[in-house]
Design a protein around this motif. Structure first.
Motif, PDB file in Angstrom:
ATOM      1  N   UNK A  68       6.504  -2.727   1.571  1.00 47.08           N
ATOM      2  CA  UNK A  68       5.294  -3.215   0.784  1.00 47.08           C
ATOM      3  C   UNK A  68       4.997  -2.091  -0.028  1.00 47.08           C
ATOM      4  N   UNK A  69       5.872  -1.035  -0.230  1.00 48.01           N
ATOM      5  CA  UNK A  69       5.543   0.077  -1.136  1.00 48.01           C
ATOM      6  C   UNK A  69       5.711  -0.464  -2.680  1.00 48.01           C
ATOM      7  N   UNK A  70       4.788  -0.404  -3.576  1.00 49.33           N
ATOM      8  CA  UNK A  70       4.775  -0.847  -4.627  1.00 49.33           C
ATOM      9  C   UNK A  70       4.810   0.237  -5.768  1.00 49.33           C
ATOM     10  N   UNK A  71       4.451   1.179  -5.460  1.00 50.81           N
ATOM     11  CA  UNK A  71       4.528   2.583  -6.298  1.00 50.81           C
ATOM     12  C   UNK A  71       4.787   3.607  -5.585  1.00 50.81           C
ATOM     13  N   UNK A  72       5.524   4.683  -6.256  1.00 52.77           N
ATOM     14  CA  UNK A  72       6.042   5.971  -5.816  1.00 52.77           C
ATOM     15  C   UNK A  72       6.056   6.980  -6.808  1.00 52.77           C
TER      16      UNK A  72
END
Length: 153
Positions: A68-72
């Protein structure tokens, strides 16, 4: 165009690429709201907001987001949820665990808001929660989100 420093009144410094005055004040440029029509729009809006508050190297995750991680970014993981139901406690805990495993700050952006249990758990874990309004403008909805917005602005 030039801008006076609101803290010291200096008139000859801005605009500069770093948008900072020698007195330590940082010029804050408002993020233009973007209508959220797709997941891409929502992720883009969240990235713009995070960059505006100081996370300069925020990028979209390649391909399908893992967990679910869309941005890093350096020291940051963020999730953007466009579901029509409020985000649940499981989603908040998964984001928190991802941030914990990477020694990173987390941020959660949701279009439909958060279930009461999810908000309570986010407060306990220190997970910043933001709601994306109809125009896409992120709005902090808990203490950790307010703190994140202030501490990185």
């Amino acid at each position: 165009m030039s801008v006076d420093c609101s803290a010291c009144g200096r008139r000859d410094h801005w605009p500069q690429p770093e948008l900072g005055c020698p007195c330590g004040t940082v010029l804050r440029v408002p993020v233009r709201p973007v209508t959220v029509a797709t997941k891409g729009d929502a992720v883009h809006t969240a990235a713009l907001y995070l960059r505006a508050i100081g996370f300069q190297d925020v990028v979209r995750s390649d391909g399908e987001p893992v967990a679910g991680i869309d941005l890093r970014g350096p020291g940051l993981v963020a999730q953007v949820e466009l579901g029509t139901r409020p985000a649940d406690v499981r989603a908040v805990e998964c984001l928190w665990l991802n941030a914990l495993s990477e020694s990173a700050v987390s941020a959660f952006f949701a279009l439909a808001g958060y279930a009461d249990e999810a908000r309570e758990r986010a407060d306990t874990l220190g997970v910043p929660l933001f709601v994306l309004g109809p125009t896409g403008a992120p709005r902090p909805v808990n203490g950790p989100a307010d703190e994140l917005s202030r501490s990185h602005a």
